[in-house]
Design a protein around this motif. Structure first.
Motif, PDB file in Angstrom:
ATOM      1  N   MET A   1       0.829  -1.200   0.000  1.00  0.00           N
ATOM      2  CA  MET A   1       0.000   0.000   0.000  1.00  0.00           C
ATOM      3  C   MET A   1       0.866   1.253   0.000  1.00  0.00           C
ATOM      4  N   THR A   2       0.314   2.300  -0.630  1.00  0.00           N
ATOM      5  CA  THR A   2       1.023   3.582  -0.654  1.00  0.00           C
ATOM      6  C   THR A   2       1.061   4.185   0.742  1.00  0.00           C
ATOM      7  N   VAL A   3       2.211   4.689   1.142  1.00  0.00           N
ATOM      8  CA  VAL A   3       2.316   5.363   2.438  1.00  0.00           C
ATOM      9  C   VAL A   3       1.871   6.799   2.264  1.00  0.00           C
ATOM     10  N   LEU A   4       0.904   7.221   3.062  1.00  0.00           N
ATOM     11  CA  LEU A   4       0.355   8.567   2.949  1.00  0.00           C
ATOM     12  C   LEU A   4       1.036   9.504   3.913  1.00  0.00           C
ATOM     13  N   ASN A   5       1.140  10.774   3.520  1.00  0.00           N
ATOM     14  CA  ASN A   5       1.620  11.741   4.486  1.00  0.00           C
ATOM     15  C   ASN A   5       0.507  11.997   5.489  1.00  0.00           C
ATOM     16  N   GLU A  16      -4.388  22.086   7.678  1.00  0.00           N
ATOM     17  CA  GLU A  16      -4.231  20.652   7.441  1.00  0.00           C
ATOM     18  C   GLU A  16      -3.610  20.405   6.077  1.00  0.00           C
ATOM     19  N   LEU A  17      -2.714  19.444   6.020  1.00  0.00           N
ATOM     20  CA  LEU A  17      -2.141  19.026   4.759  1.00  0.00           C
ATOM     21  C   LEU A  17      -2.993  17.905   4.197  1.00  0.00           C
ATOM     22  N   GLU A  18      -3.328  17.998   2.912  1.00  0.00           N
ATOM     23  CA  GLU A  18      -4.128  16.965   2.264  1.00  0.00           C
ATOM     24  C   GLU A  18      -3.245  15.751   1.958  1.00  0.00           C
ATOM     25  N   PRO A  19      -3.813  14.547   2.018  1.00  0.00           N
ATOM     26  CA  PRO A  19      -3.054  13.353   1.624  1.00  0.00           C
ATOM     27  C   PRO A  19      -2.628  13.444   0.165  1.00  0.00           C
ATOM     28  N   ARG A  20      -1.509  12.806  -0.143  1.00  0.00           N
ATOM     29  CA  ARG A  20      -1.031  12.821  -1.527  1.00  0.00           C
ATOM     30  C   ARG A  20      -1.902  11.919  -2.384  1.00  0.00           C
ATOM     31  N   TRP A  21      -2.072  12.338  -3.650  1.00  0.00           N
ATOM     32  CA  TRP A  21      -2.793  11.511  -4.604  1.00  0.00           C
ATOM     33  C   TRP A  21      -1.945  10.288  -4.941  1.00  0.00           C
ATOM     34  N   GLY A  22      -2.593   9.224  -5.396  1.00  0.00           N
ATOM     35  CA  GLY A  22      -1.883   7.993  -5.733  1.00  0.00           C
ATOM     36  C   GLY A  22      -1.139   8.098  -7.048  1.00  0.00           C
ATOM     37  N   ALA A  23      -0.476   7.018  -7.399  1.00  0.00           N
ATOM     38  CA  ALA A  23       0.350   6.985  -8.603  1.00  0.00           C
ATOM     39  C   ALA A  23      -0.487   7.211  -9.848  1.00  0.00           C
ATOM     40  N   ARG A  24      -0.022   8.078 -10.721  1.00  0.00           N
ATOM     41  CA  ARG A  24      -0.740   8.359 -11.965  1.00  0.00           C
ATOM     42  C   ARG A  24      -0.661   7.164 -12.906  1.00  0.00           C
ATOM     43  N   GLU A 152      -6.867   4.118  -3.383  1.00  0.00           N
ATOM     44  CA  GLU A 152      -5.416   4.310  -3.439  1.00  0.00           C
ATOM     45  C   GLU A 152      -5.059   5.308  -4.535  1.00  0.00           C
ATOM     46  N   ARG A 153      -5.776   5.240  -5.677  1.00  0.00           N
ATOM     47  CA  ARG A 153      -5.488   6.174  -6.773  1.00  0.00           C
ATOM     48  C   ARG A 153      -5.769   7.620  -6.363  1.00  0.00           C
TER      49      ARG A 153
END
Length: 380
Positions: A1-5, A16-24, A152-153
């Motif tokens: 799984m992708t590790v989120l900030n 608040e910082l938004e979570p990063r988007w998943g791999a394009r 995840e995307r």
């Protein structure tokens, strides 16, 4: 799984910082469908909302429906989805009539996804269950696997068990997007999907959303009242007014060759002047302009974009106006110019450092590519 900030609090305002988007490139593609509105009309309690409108959206195309509130944009989208039924005309998806004289196909059998303005997430369901909701043709295990891949995307797989109230507006928008594309619709309809986001988030969320839409390859209609947003997102733009289609084309076509003053004003501020064609050209309050093919005697509406109005110190040329105000706004100076005989002031946008100041008399020239001319009787 992708590790989120992780969400963090920063600064005195605790932003608040938004979570990063998943791999394009990981959103699964669908089979796009063409969408056609053929002479569609609709009314609410006798009040016309869409009037004899015909429009075609090519497979895989992103069309932005643009116009002021109440012009019929959302109604047209709801007709495409099957949530509303038109009074007359037909709607076709891939050449198949889904609404018209031959019958009516219910929304769930059209292969159309709908994303509402307020996201319409189910508050009593987890984020995962909200996305799974649209995957009723799959068994639970397969549906969860598909839903988690989409979460995840959009960068929210770490929030699968949370509930909508725990998410920010930007995160809720991502969940709504994931739910809308989960069934892999051939046509996706989005009703002002970014209007609830603050400007800090809007550009990023919009750009990432468009990347996902390109990955899915679905035909997409996006309703918006923001012309800049429409120009940034749409392959084509359909501009509506009072239930009618004013103009349909690329952003460049609508900007450079607007159908009328209404269309021109939608994409740019304008200085509007009256003009009459003489043997020497178009006579206006700021001087003569080239008349082109307009016949002598024609009464015209001459529209000049602010960056196409070119003031200069009235030395060698006669003074036409006087600068009443100058405002520095970063990359440009905004000038307000008073011209004798005009009831309204003119506005010019020029680069800083010109030396022009309030109180100066100026000559006025124009850039032909930013001058739009319409027949005065049919301008609006």
């Amino acid at each position: 799984m992708t590790v989120l900030n992780a969400r963090t609090k920063t600064g005195p305002g605790f932003t608040e910082l938004e979570p990063r988007w998943g791999a394009r490139g990981t959103a699964r593609a669908t089979i796009a469908a063409g969408l056609v509105f053929e002479n569609v009309s609709h009314a609410y309690d006798g009040n016309v909302s869409v009037s004899d409108l015909s429009l075609e959206v090519a497979p895989g195309e992103v069309l932005c429906l643009l116009g002021h509130s109440g012009c019929g944009k959302t109604t047209l989208m709801r007709i495409a989805a099957g949530v509303e039924q038109q009074l007359s005309g037909r709607v076709l998806i891939n050449g198949r009539e889904v609404s018209g004289p031959k019958g009516f196909v219910p929304p769930e059998k059209r292969g159309v996804g709908l994303m509402f303005q307020d996201y319409a997430l189910f508050p009593h369901m987890s984020i995962l269950d909200n996305v799974v909701f649209g995957l009723r043709d799959l068994d639970r295990q397969t549906a969860e696997r598909e839903a988690l891949a989409l979460l995840e995307r959009v960068g929210l797989n770490g929030y699968a068990q949370d509930y909508p109230h725990a998410l920010s507006g930007g995160e809720q928008q991502r969940v709504a997007l994931a739910r809308a594309i989960a069934p892999r619709p051939s046509v996706l309809l989005m009703d002002e999907p970014f209007s609830g986001l603050d400007r800090r988030l809007r550009d990023n969320v919009r750009d990432e959303t468009m990347t996902i839409l390109r990955e899915t390859r679905a035909t997409c209609i996006i309703v918006t009242h923001d012309p800049e947003e429409a120009m940034r997102m749409g392959d084509k733009i359909a501009l509506m007014r009072r239930g009618r289609l004013v103009q349909h084309g690329t952003s460049a076509e609508l900007y450079s060759n607007p159908a009328d003053v209404f269309a021109a004003k939608f994409f740019s501020e304008l200085n509007e002047l009256e003009g009459i064609v003489t043997s020497a050209g178009i006579e206006t309050a700021i001087g003569m302009l080239p008349s082109g093919d307009w016949p002598v005697g024609s009464r015209l509406s001459v529209c000049i974009r602010p960056h196409g109005l070119l003031p200069e110190v009235a030395d060698a040329k006669p003074a036409i106006g006087r600068i009443s105000n100058r405002r520095f706004v970063g990359e440009m100076d905004l000038l307000t110019i008073i011209v004798e005989g005009l009831n309204q002031a003119l506005h010019a946008r020029i680069r800083p450092g010109s030396g022009l100041e309030a109180g100066m008399d100026v000559a006025l020239d124009t850039d032909p590519q930013d001058v739009l001319i319409f027949d005065a009787e049919n301008a609006h």
